[in-house]
Design an enzyme around this catalytic site. Sequence first.
Site, PDB file in Angstrom:
ATOM      1  N   LYS A  13      27.078  39.616  14.939  1.00 43.13           N
ATOM      2  CA  LYS A  13      26.300  39.076  14.260  1.00 43.13           C
ATOM      3  C   LYS A  13      27.004  37.472  14.998  1.00 43.13           C
ATOM      4  O   LYS A  13      26.896  37.158  16.152  1.00 43.13           O
ATOM      5  CB  LYS A  13      27.456  38.783  13.332  1.00 43.13           C
ATOM      6  N   SER A 137      32.401  48.223  23.686  1.00 42.71           N
ATOM      7  CA  SER A 137      31.676  47.432  22.680  1.00 42.71           C
ATOM      8  C   SER A 137      30.655  47.369  23.994  1.00 42.71           C
ATOM      9  O   SER A 137      30.139  46.585  25.016  1.00 42.71           O
ATOM     10  CB  SER A 137      32.218  46.024  21.999  1.00 42.71           C
ATOM     11  N   GLY A 142      35.019  37.711  22.813  1.00 39.98           N
ATOM     12  CA  GLY A 142      35.128  36.007  22.673  1.00 39.98           C
ATOM     13  C   GLY A 142      33.664  35.830  23.035  1.00 39.98           C
ATOM     14  O   GLY A 142      34.462  33.897  23.142  1.00 39.98           O
ATOM     15  N   ALA A 143      33.022  35.524  22.691  1.00 39.13           N
ATOM     16  CA  ALA A 143      31.716  34.713  22.671  1.00 39.13           C
ATOM     17  C   ALA A 143      31.677  34.687  21.679  1.00 39.13           C
ATOM     18  O   ALA A 143      29.864  33.483  21.786  1.00 39.13           O
ATOM     19  CB  ALA A 143      30.799  35.129  23.798  1.00 39.13           C
ATOM     20  N   GLY A 144      31.273  34.790  20.563  1.00 37.36           N
ATOM     21  CA  GLY A 144      31.010  34.140  19.487  1.00 37.36           C
ATOM     22  C   GLY A 144      29.613  34.983  18.492  1.00 37.36           C
ATOM     23  O   GLY A 144      29.256  34.572  17.619  1.00 37.36           O
ATOM     24  N   GLY A 146      31.219  37.642  16.624  1.00 32.47           N
ATOM     25  CA  GLY A 146      32.137  38.149  16.120  1.00 32.47           C
ATOM     26  C   GLY A 146      32.982  39.833  16.452  1.00 32.47           C
ATOM     27  O   GLY A 146      32.351  40.721  15.727  1.00 32.47           O
ATOM     28  N   SER A 148      35.569  40.517  17.076  1.00 33.37           N
ATOM     29  CA  SER A 148      36.854  40.994  17.023  1.00 33.37           C
ATOM     30  C   SER A 148      36.448  41.239  16.059  1.00 33.37           C
ATOM     31  O   SER A 148      37.320  41.947  15.075  1.00 33.37           O
ATOM     32  CB  SER A 148      38.050  39.549  16.395  1.00 33.37           C
ATOM     33  N   GLU A 195      41.008  40.853  11.631  1.00 29.94           N
ATOM     34  CA  GLU A 195      41.021  39.644  11.556  1.00 29.94           C
ATOM     35  C   GLU A 195      42.277  38.272  11.204  1.00 29.94           C
ATOM     36  O   GLU A 195      41.762  37.122  12.056  1.00 29.94           O
ATOM     37  CB  GLU A 195      39.964  38.866  10.425  1.00 29.94           C
ATOM     38  N   ASP A 206      33.074  36.978   9.067  1.00 27.59           N
ATOM     39  CA  ASP A 206      32.537  37.749  10.065  1.00 27.59           C
ATOM     40  C   ASP A 206      32.588  39.706   9.408  1.00 27.59           C
ATOM     41  O   ASP A 206      31.983  40.348  10.357  1.00 27.59           O
ATOM     42  CB  ASP A 206      33.389  37.770  11.576  1.00 27.59           C
TER      43      ASP A 206
HETATM   44  N1  LIG Z   1      35.577  45.301  22.464  1.00 30.65           N
HETATM   45  C1  LIG Z   1      37.050  44.910  22.375  1.00 30.65           C
HETATM   46  N2  LIG Z   1      37.915  45.340  22.919  1.00 30.65           N
HETATM   47  C2  LIG Z   1      39.417  44.865  22.136  1.00 30.65           C
HETATM   48  N3  LIG Z   1      39.453  44.122  21.795  1.00 30.65           N
HETATM   49  C3  LIG Z   1      38.481  42.851  21.291  1.00 30.65           C
HETATM   50  C4  LIG Z   1      37.138  43.483  21.882  1.00 30.65           C
HETATM   51  N4  LIG Z   1      36.506  42.751  21.402  1.00 30.65           N
HETATM   52  C5  LIG Z   1      37.399  41.784  21.211  1.00 30.65           C
HETATM   53  N5  LIG Z   1      38.828  41.870  21.097  1.00 30.65           N
HETATM   54  C6  LIG Z   1      39.802  41.065  20.623  1.00 30.65           C
HETATM   55  O1  LIG Z   1      38.952  40.174  20.115  1.00 30.65           O
HETATM   56  C7  LIG Z   1      39.188  38.868  20.438  1.00 30.65           C
HETATM   57  C8  LIG Z   1      38.620  37.837  20.311  1.00 30.65           C
HETATM   58  O2  LIG Z   1      38.000  37.088  19.275  1.00 30.65           O
HETATM   59  P1  LIG Z   1      37.773  35.515  18.647  1.00 30.65           P
HETATM   60  O3  LIG Z   1      37.259  35.925  17.119  1.00 30.65           O
HETATM   61  O4  LIG Z   1      38.339  35.513  19.502  1.00 30.65           O
HETATM   62  O5  LIG Z   1      36.342  36.644  19.317  1.00 30.65           O
HETATM   63  P2  LIG Z   1      34.622  36.459  19.046  1.00 30.65           P
HETATM   64  O6  LIG Z   1      34.966  37.591  17.509  1.00 30.65           O
HETATM   65  O7  LIG Z   1      33.993  37.121  20.295  1.00 30.65           O
HETATM   66  O8  LIG Z   1      33.727  35.361  18.216  1.00 30.65           O
HETATM   67  P3  LIG Z   1      33.792  34.632  16.791  1.00 30.65           P
HETATM   68  O9  LIG Z   1      34.777  34.705  16.049  1.00 30.65           O
HETATM   69  O10 LIG Z   1      33.334  33.227  17.156  1.00 30.65           O
HETATM   70  O11 LIG Z   1      32.327  35.382  16.318  1.00 30.65           O
HETATM   71  C9  LIG Z   1      39.993  39.064  21.908  1.00 30.65           C
HETATM   72  O12 LIG Z   1      40.805  38.088  21.798  1.00 30.65           O
HETATM   73  C10 LIG Z   1      40.497  40.624  21.201  1.00 30.65           C
HETATM   74  O13 LIG Z   1      42.079  40.856  21.197  1.00 30.65           O
HETATM   75  C1  LIG Z   2      34.582  29.876  13.103  1.00 32.88           C
HETATM   76  C2  LIG Z   2      34.031  30.757  11.777  1.00 32.88           C
HETATM   77  O1  LIG Z   2      34.066  30.320  10.622  1.00 32.88           O
HETATM   78  C3  LIG Z   2      33.155  31.963  12.313  1.00 32.88           C
HETATM   79  C4  LIG Z   2      33.905  32.760  13.748  1.00 32.88           C
HETATM   80  O2  LIG Z   2      32.634  33.575  14.062  1.00 32.88           O
HETATM   81  C5  LIG Z   2      35.592  31.429  11.537  1.00 32.88           C
HETATM   82  C6  LIG Z   2      35.300  32.246  10.576  1.00 32.88           C
HETATM   83  O3  LIG Z   2      35.074  32.025   9.728  1.00 32.88           O
HETATM   84  O4  LIG Z   2      36.362  32.944  10.567  1.00 32.88           O
HETATM   85 MG   LIG Z   3      36.437  36.967  15.641  1.00 28.97          MG
END
Ligand SMILES: Nc1ncnc2c1ncn2[C@@H]1O[C@H](COP(=O)(O)OP(=O)(O)OP(=O)(O)O)[C@@H](O)[C@H]1O
Ligand SMILES: C[C@@](O)(CCO)CC(=O)[O-]
Ligand SMILES: [Mg+2]
Length: 403
Positions: A13, A137, A142-144, A146, A148, A195, A206
């Site tokens: 997302k 994926s 971990g780049a924002g 979604g 996780s 989450e 998310d």
């Molecule tokens: N393809 C994947 N395989 C295994 N673990 C994953 C994978 N994608 C995400 N994760 C898990 O999710 C964590 C990243 O979550 P994080 O919420 O920090 O980043 P994000 O979800 O990409 O960004 P945001 O929450 O800002 O949208 C990783 O550290 C890992 O534990």
């Molecule tokens: C930073 C945040 O607002 C969005 C992460 O994608 C955290 C959340 O809503 O859970």
């Molecule tokens: Mg996340």
Amino acid sequence: MTDKTLIVSAPGKVILHGEHAVVHGKVALAVSLNLRTYLQIGLCSNGRVQINLPNIDTCLSWESAALQFLLTTIDADVLNPKAASQEQVDKLRQFAGIPDGCVDTRSLAILCFLYLYGAISASSRYCLPSMEILVWSELPTGAGLGSSAAYSVCLAAALLTANESIACPVPEENGTVRWAEDELELINKWAFQGEKLIHGNPSGVDNAVGTWGGALKYHAGKIMPLNRIPTLRILLTNTKVPRSTKTLVAGVKDKLNKFPSIIGPILNSIDAISCECERTLAAIVAGDSTEESYAVLEELIDINQHHLNVIGVGHSSLDRLCQATALHSLHSKLTGAGGGGCGITLLRPDTSPSVVEASKRALNDMGYDCWETNIGGHGVSLHSPSSLQRDVSQLLTRLTDCQ
Ligand SMILES: Nc1ncnc2c1ncn2[C@@H]1O[C@H](COP(=O)(O)OP(=O)(O)OP(=O)(O)O)[C@@H](O)[C@H]1O
Ligand SMILES: C[C@@](O)(CCO)CC(=O)[O-]
Ligand SMILES: [Mg+2]
């Protein structure tokens, strides 16, 4: 792989407005992406549980017998998802050899898997099922975007389906199906528990986008589909600066606790930005002075980006992104948790290809990945192997073969 294999996927997302503020009960607007996480689950009878996570170079396997402690540790009701208690998390950490306070990518992914596997399986069985799971994926981890939530949604959907807690719908002609509304709600609730193990204190926005897809407004746990939204052109840029949502969310909470009367009004202002953005998007759909409406959207992006810097989730890499696109009269903000990771740049319907190309070149020269994206991918889905795009199907087969 095995006699019974399921493949599910969930989208990533982008948050247009409201990140962080949404954790504190404010409004967020989010849309799904066309980038997805795929999970293949095979039930087997070899007495083992294996999870292969090639994006994070992790492949773990246990004897099912070694996981039997989950049955006594996690006393769960599959229809009433609840969060892992501190005691349960401590036991899972101890079992997986994850030191207290360790928030690295691998540890969080394993913790999330063990809890969802234990809780969903333990609630309806006396012995734990043997299975092989592969998650791959298209989203940067971990780049924002979604990643996780897409991971948690896929795990919840696959484990609930394999467990027969929700139906296994038969794929239609195009080979892709979705679950019934009450089943989607259950998937979403379990994904939210996943989450929590990754984020600490997620708002739930998310996993809601990962489950339902499309565009939605999220407010204090309420999910409202956004029907009046134009086709937005968005340039997505990954600064590749690593960050952790858990750490950033905790940082904003500390700031709010320390300076409630300073940070509180900023979160209120972000809430008002989300509401103004929603009104402006509806005005564009209604055909009201599109030119002026886009100018409003751009101004909202600039104001919010300043607010996000004030609450401590900016990063110099994101400042550089905003400056580089401003040179081409484009407006950008971080998306997701910030601290690095990804930013979005709004393109107007008539932004010329030469402007887009020049911006992309500038961002690439700074070492960032940059692409114009499609938004509005469908929510969590079950696939027949033949319905998968050929490259995804080949990749899953290749990854399965080298397990
Ligand atoms: N393809 C994947 N395989 C295994 N673990 C994953 C994978 N994608 C995400 N994760 C898990 O999710 C964590 C990243 O979550 P994080 O919420 O920090 O980043 P994000 O979800 O990409 O960004 P945001 O929450 O800002 O949208 C990783 O550290 C890992 O534990
Ligand atoms: C930073 C945040 O607002 C969005 C992460 O994608 C955290 C959340 O809503 O859970
Ligand atoms: Mg996340």
